[in-house]
Enzyme design. Structure first.
Site, PDB file in Angstrom:
ATOM      1  N   ARG A 113       1.478  -2.308  21.570  1.00 40.54           N
ATOM      2  CA  ARG A 113       0.673  -1.438  20.698  1.00 40.54           C
ATOM      3  C   ARG A 113       0.580  -1.940  19.255  1.00 40.54           C
ATOM      4  O   ARG A 113      -0.505  -1.856  18.646  1.00 40.54           O
ATOM      5  CB  ARG A 113       1.190   0.004  20.768  1.00 40.54           C
ATOM      6  N   TYR A 144      -7.928   2.154  24.104  1.00 38.96           N
ATOM      7  CA  TYR A 144      -7.082   1.452  25.091  1.00 38.96           C
ATOM      8  C   TYR A 144      -5.607   1.368  24.662  1.00 38.96           C
ATOM      9  O   TYR A 144      -5.268   1.662  23.542  1.00 38.96           O
ATOM     10  CB  TYR A 144      -7.684   0.121  25.547  1.00 38.96           C
ATOM     11  N   GLU A 145      -4.789   1.024  25.648  1.00 36.84           N
ATOM     12  CA  GLU A 145      -3.318   1.017  25.503  1.00 36.84           C
ATOM     13  C   GLU A 145      -2.771   2.382  25.068  1.00 36.84           C
ATOM     14  O   GLU A 145      -1.846   2.483  24.269  1.00 36.84           O
ATOM     15  CB  GLU A 145      -2.875  -0.111  24.570  1.00 36.84           C
ATOM     16  N   GLY A 146      -3.384   3.427  25.598  1.00 34.81           N
ATOM     17  CA  GLY A 146      -2.986   4.798  25.287  1.00 34.81           C
ATOM     18  C   GLY A 146      -3.883   5.335  24.190  1.00 34.81           C
ATOM     19  O   GLY A 146      -3.909   4.782  23.088  1.00 34.81           O
TER      20      GLY A 146
END
Ligand SMILES: Cc1cc2nc3c(=O)[nH]c(=O)nc-3n(C[C@H](O)[C@H](O)[C@H](O)COP(=O)(O)OP(=O)(O)OC[C@H]3O[C@@H](n4cnc5c(N)ncnc54)[C@H](O)[C@@H]3O)c2cc1C
Length: 378
Positions: free
Chosen positions: A241, A361-363
């Site tokens: 992240r 993206y990525e949460g």
């Protein structure tokens, strides 16, 4: 506290900056229009080590710490966030192997990347986005290994990947406790790359479905232990992240520099628009927010490198804050340029479209805010 960069970090930033300015930025608008990154540019990225940033030194890689990966990524993202995403997806796919792979798996995986191979991280499914526990892709135990069945979607690098880091469920009724990671070769029978997404932004990166139809993988393909997938995913995203944060900072910085350049050229009412206080206010806010986002990304990397117990929280904060800043700064950069900012002849509207995915993206940033609020409240 020491904010100075090492000689090695400065050297790598210089290399990334050169590639970004000479090779990436001049092609970025054309790639954005066509949605296809040329083979030549991908080869430049491979040869300069941009696709192996996360490979540890003991497996033939550069052995960079997370801060250095972020510094290099920011420079690449200034040239094009889609290209930075292609490189970052290789790191994202590598982290589960770094975290839980066996010696043999690490050798095989990183050898492939070192030789110019590409990788993808396949967690998301049509019915499992924010809710990773809903993964329906099944891994059925059979003699000698597992049979994989299911569909993954929105997988960055899937059309160009040699290795797939795949999340499947070994439990019949699913759930987080069955989530398991497998290292799958792209050319394994039963693996098909599905339709490619026609995206709003980061168009240099290819995103598509992966369909698994009775795909047999040997037991040695299982990464870590059966049921360890959720933990591996969380540890992976904790490392990845801040890299999304770094891409976001790169986008914001590029938009800011473009807006400043324009403000010095454009004249209205007989003077440069840079002399108007309201334009200056926009520029000042862009500078402050980009710098604050950068500082948060650096701190998140530093905590991660030092195995600090707050690393996970800062990882979420850096991704969420930096991507919100990228969205705000790129929108303001369009405003500074007036009508010209809205034209596809200028890169600021591309920066704005590229910034949007950073919040997803990525949460998603809603999911990051859940993490942050939970840490603050309980
Ligand atoms: C270009 C692109 C590249 C991608 N690359 C990859 C990749 O390489 N590998 C991979 O595995 N995935 C990848 N993804 C998938 C990405 O990670 C997911 O899209 C993301 O996690 C969100 O899932 P979703 O799209 O299903 O949205 P959903 O989970 O359906 O969310 C929809 C909305 O509901 C909100 N929401 C959901 N749950 C909650 C909650 N509990 N509380 C509050 N709000 C909530 C979300 O914030 C969002 O606003 C990519 C996606 C895109 C678009």
């Amino acid at each position: 506290m020491d904010f100075s960069l090492t000689a090695k970090q400065q050297e790598l930033i210089g290399l990334a900056k050169e590639i970004s300015e000479k090779e990436i930025a001049p092609r970025a608008l054309d790639i954005d229009k066509s949605g296809v990154m040329d083979e030549d540019l991908l080869n430049i990225l491979k040869q300069s080590g941009m696709t192996t940033l996360a490979v540890p030194a003991e497996y033939g890689g550069p052995g960079l710490d997370l801060l250095t990966v972020a510094l290099v990524t920011e420079e690449i993202a200034k040239g094009c966030a889609g290209v930075a995403t292609v490189c970052a997806a290789n790191s994202l796919a590598s982290f589960p192997v770094v975290v839980a792979g066996s010696e043999e798996q690490k050798k095989e995986y990183f050898d492939c990347l070192n030789k110019g191979g590409m990788a993808c991280f396949a967690l998301t499914e049509p019915g499992a986005g924010s809710d990773a526990g809903a993964v329906a892709c099944k891994a059925k135990k059979v003699e000698g290994g597992y049979l994989l069945n299911g569909t993954k979607c929105f997988i960055t690098n899937a059309p160009i990947a040699d290795k797939i880091t795949l999340f499947a469920n070994t439990r019949e009724f699913g759930g987080i406790r069955g989530l398991t990671v497998f290292m799958v070769d792209r050319n394994t029978p039963g693996v098909t790359i599905g339709k490619e997404e026609d995206k709003m932004g980061i168009r240099a990166s290819a995103t598509s479905e992966i369909i698994l139809d009775d795909c047999f993988v040997p037991a040695t393909a299982l990464v870590g232990r059966n049921g360890m997938g959720f933990r591996i995913a969380m540890e992976t995203l904790e490392k990845a992240r801040p890299i999304v944060g770094a891409i976001s900072v790169g986008i914001a910085q590029a938009a800011l520099e473009h807006a400043i350049h324009y403000a010095h050229q454009r004249k209205q009412f007989g003077q440069k628009i840079a002399s108007f206080e309201m334009v200056q206010e926009m520029i000042a806010d862009m500078v402050m927010k980009t710098e604050a986002a950068r500082a948060l990304v650096y701190k998140a990397c530093w905590l991660e490198m030092n195995n600090d117990k707050q690393a996970s929280l800062y990882s979420s904060m850096s991704k969420c804050y930096a991507s919100d800043v990228a969205m705000e700064v790129t929108t303001t950069a369009v405003q500074v340029m007036g009508g010209n900012g809205y034209s596809r002849e200028n890169p600021n509207e591309k920066y704005m479209r590229d910034a949007k995915i950073m919040q997803i993206y990525e949460g998603t940033n809603q999911v990051q805010r859940l993490v942050i609020a939970n840490a603050a409240l309980y």
